[in-house]
Design a protein around this motif. Structure first.
Motif, short mmCIF file in Angstrom:
data_model
loop_
_atom_site.label_atom_id
_atom_site.label_comp_id
_atom_site.label_asym_id
_atom_site.label_seq_id
_atom_site.Cartn_x
_atom_site.Cartn_y
_atom_site.Cartn_z
N ALA A 84 52.33 40.81 39.75
CA ALA A 84 53.65 40.78 39.72
C ALA A 84 54.27 42.48 39.55
CB ALA A 84 54.23 39.87 39.01
N ARG A 85 53.89 42.89 38.28
CA ARG A 85 54.05 43.96 38.00
C ARG A 85 53.87 45.05 38.75
NH1 ARG A 85 51.42 44.27 33.21
NH2 ARG A 85 53.08 42.92 32.04
N ALA A 86 52.55 45.10 39.40
CA ALA A 86 52.24 46.11 40.49
C ALA A 86 52.78 45.89 41.61
CB ALA A 86 50.64 46.14 40.43
N GLN A 87 53.54 44.78 41.82
CA GLN A 87 54.24 44.48 43.19
C GLN A 87 53.15 44.58 44.46
OE1 GLN A 87 57.51 47.58 43.14
NE2 GLN A 87 58.93 45.95 42.58
N LEU A 88 52.19 43.89 44.20
CA LEU A 88 51.07 43.89 45.24
C LEU A 88 51.57 43.12 46.28
CD1 LEU A 88 47.70 43.60 43.15
CD2 LEU A 88 48.96 45.51 43.86
N SER A 89 51.05 43.41 47.74
CA SER A 89 51.12 42.68 48.79
C SER A 89 50.32 41.37 48.57
CB SER A 89 50.94 43.38 50.17
OG SER A 89 49.72 43.60 50.09
N THR A 90 50.64 40.39 49.67
CA THR A 90 49.77 39.02 49.61
C THR A 90 48.41 39.44 49.73
OG1 THR A 90 51.71 37.64 50.49
CG2 THR A 90 49.34 36.96 50.45
N ALA A 91 47.94 40.39 50.83
CA ALA A 91 46.45 40.64 50.97
C ALA A 91 45.90 41.53 49.80
CB ALA A 91 46.62 41.64 52.32
N ASP A 92 46.82 42.25 49.09
CA ASP A 92 46.21 42.93 47.90
C ASP A 92 46.18 42.30 46.46
OD1 ASP A 92 45.83 45.38 49.44
OD2 ASP A 92 47.81 46.44 48.41
N ALA A 93 47.05 41.07 46.67
CA ALA A 93 46.87 40.14 45.39
C ALA A 93 45.69 39.31 45.62
CB ALA A 93 48.17 39.23 45.59
N ALA A 94 45.41 39.04 46.63
CA ALA A 94 44.03 38.22 47.02
C ALA A 94 42.90 39.29 46.62
CB ALA A 94 44.26 37.70 48.49
N LEU A 95 42.93 40.38 47.17
CA LEU A 95 41.58 41.20 46.64
C LEU A 95 41.62 41.49 45.10
CD1 LEU A 95 39.61 42.89 47.44
CD2 LEU A 95 41.31 45.11 47.78
N ALA A 96 42.67 41.48 44.44
CA ALA A 96 42.60 41.95 43.22
C ALA A 96 42.32 40.49 42.27
CB ALA A 96 44.10 41.96 42.50
N THR A 97 42.68 39.53 42.98
CA THR A 97 42.07 38.06 42.51
C THR A 97 40.68 37.88 42.61
OG1 THR A 97 44.18 37.09 42.87
CG2 THR A 97 42.33 35.52 42.49
N GLU A 98 40.28 38.28 43.83
CA GLU A 98 38.57 38.21 44.02
C GLU A 98 37.87 38.88 43.17
OE1 GLU A 98 34.89 38.11 45.29
OE2 GLU A 98 36.59 36.38 45.38
N LEU A 99 38.32 40.16 43.33
CA LEU A 99 37.66 41.16 42.34
C LEU A 99 37.49 40.86 40.90
CD1 LEU A 99 38.96 44.56 43.69
CD2 LEU A 99 36.63 43.44 44.05
N THR A 100 38.58 40.20 40.34
CA THR A 100 38.54 39.82 38.69
C THR A 100 37.82 38.72 38.49
OG1 THR A 100 40.96 40.81 38.65
CG2 THR A 100 40.07 39.23 36.84
N TYR A 101 38.06 37.48 39.36
CA TYR A 101 37.34 36.29 38.90
C TYR A 101 35.91 36.50 39.40
CZ TYR A 101 41.47 33.83 37.66
OH TYR A 101 42.34 33.42 36.59
N GLY A 102 35.64 37.10 40.59
CA GLY A 102 34.14 37.35 41.04
C GLY A 102 33.35 38.19 39.87
N THR A 103 33.80 39.01 39.57
CA THR A 103 33.37 39.96 38.58
C THR A 103 33.07 39.30 37.33
OG1 THR A 103 34.13 41.97 39.58
CG2 THR A 103 33.59 42.17 37.38
#
Length: 454
Positions: A33-52
């Motif tokens: 929310a602080r980075a104001q990510l788009s839906t697609a970018d939020a999904a990427l950040a989530t996948e990268l975080t949890y996948g890692t």
């Protein structure tokens, strides 16, 4: 050129998890929310975080081989960037050049040595296939347990604890299926509080909990908010654990119930709805003020007055001997049953945590038994299948109370409550405990024991 916003968010969260013991599931939404990510970018950040986080053990083994040094000798900020890079190279469709470049940008501020090191290690990894690297990782293992730990990214002590818990059901051959399930992203499961909300017509009922359903897609937050909290996100195993207590036998109007370790309040909300329907009284207790606040928020949508105290549960129960008809002890535990949704827990816990936890669990359950009226039932719940935290604690408490405490068949109760029989096998020690599993039931590995004071 700086790293992309989704990768920067993921890197920041990984660093906070590693350095400050932050919880990814709490920190990541705020960072997005602080980075104001788009839906697609939020999904990427989530996948990268949890996948890692899930595959960290495997990736560390790959990095150690590629860098020719133990990961413990690599700077914390650099190792997190490397892990993110390896995840993109080995487990996503991100182009190799992009994965390398973006990871290098993450450590740009750490100096030329850091950028050169990250670039060299990731380029070496990118030259071979994921299969090649997995073969090298397996070959580096010194035992079968270590091989499983490296391949499936679990500490060896957890691998062994899972094997013992499965073997207690005669299912040791399911170990790799369980480890695989732990590395899969869990589906979002919803609960409609009984008597207060209905499952939406376009939703799909979950197979076991009569309260549970899954949406076809989209963010569930709108549904949760619009319902006033009477529809909520909740694991199906958590729903069944609460229902096992409330539906173990018919509710008599005027019963007094206690949720002894209530935070964050998901099970408390189910208890409150069930108490309202049956004419029972409910009290809740949570030692952490912050988590007690979450409990109050969780039950705000239930029109039932519930007092939420903030005391040590051992003393809270001891101060009210023989008062309650039903008590829920959702005990603090290692959390090994929820590694799908809280993957960092596998890297934080150690075998040395277990003795102090089992001591606390035994004290909480013993205090709850003393707070029961004759004929009253306590549900002892852990989000862990570890035998020391489950069967071991129950056996110790039963020994202490002798013939004044009997075990109720939790497997039979759960089978009766469930929409579909979950087919829970018997335990080798003869206990009547119900154990749910991610690979078998698509729930957290929830352990449910029911004890009656006689």
């Amino acid at each position: 050129m700086s790293a992309s916003a989704p990768r920067r968010v993921a890197h920041d969260v990984l660093q906070a998890v590693g350095e400050s013991d932050a919880y990814a599931n709490l920190l990541l939404p705020t960072a997005i929310a602080r980075a104001q990510l788009s839906t697609a970018d939020a999904a990427l950040a989530t996948e990268l975080t949890y996948g890692t986080l899930r595959r960290r053990g495997t990736y560390d083994a790959v990095i150690s081989i590629a860098a020719d040094r133990p990961v413990q000798e690599i700077d914390a900020a650099v190792i997190d960037a490397l892990r993110l890079g390896v995840h993109q190279l080995l487990s996503t469709r991100v182009a190799s050049h992009a994965a390398v470049h973006e990871s290098v940008e993450l450590v740009r501020g750490a100096g030329r040595g850091a950028t050169g090191f990250v670039n060299a290690v990731l380029r070496r990894i990118s030259r071979d296939t994921p299969g090649d690297w997995m073969t090298r990782v397996e070959q580096s293992a010194r035992s079968e347990d270590e091989r499983l730990g490296l391949v499936y990214s679990h500490p060896v002590w957890i691998v062994r604890a899972f094997r013992r818990a499965l073997a207690a059901e005669g299912r040791a051959d399911e170990l790799e299926a369980l480890l695989t399930a732990d590395n899969a992203s869990p589906r979002v499961t919803m609960a409609a509080l009984p008597g207060l909300a209905e499952v939406p017509d376009d939703a799909r009922h979950t197979p076991y909990s009569p309260l549970g359903f899954r949406l076809g897609g989209g963010d569930p937050e709108g549904l949760v908010t619009g319902s006033g909290g009477r529809v909520r996100v909740q694991d199906e195993g958590s729903q069944l654990a609460a229902l096992a207590l409330t539906r173990a036998e018919p509710v008599r109007p005027g019963e007094r119930w206690l949720d002894l370790c209530a935070g964050p309040g998901g099970k408390t909300a189910v208890l409150a709805a069930e108490a309202l329907a049956g004419g029972a009284l409910l009290e809740a207790n949570e030692i952490s003020p912050a988590r007690a606040g979450l409990v109050r928020r969780a039950i705000a949508g239930v029109p039932l007055e519930v007092d939420v105290s903030e005391e040590d549960g051992r003393f809270r129960a001891a101060d009210t001997p023989g008062l309650y008809d039903r008590i829920l002890v959702d005990a603090p535990c290692t959390g090994l049953g929820a590694l799908r949704r809280r993957p960092e827990a596998r890297w934080r816990k150690s075998p040395s945590d277990v003795p102090s936890l089992t001591e606390l669990q035994t004290e909480l359950l013993s205090a709850a038994v003393l707070a029961l009226r004759p004929g009253g039932i306590v549900a002892y719940i852990t989000c862990s299948p570890h035998l020391a935290e489950t069967s071991g604690v129950v056996a110790e408490v039963r020994r202490a109370f002798g013939s004044s405490l009997e075990e109720v068949d939790a497997r039979a109760v759960v089978a009766r409550v469930a929409s579909t029989d979950p087919r829970l096998p018997a335990q080798a020690d003869g206990s009547l405990r119900a154990q749910l599993w991610p690979h078998r039931h698509n729930t957290d590995a929830m352990s449910i024991s029911l004890l009656r004071r006689v």
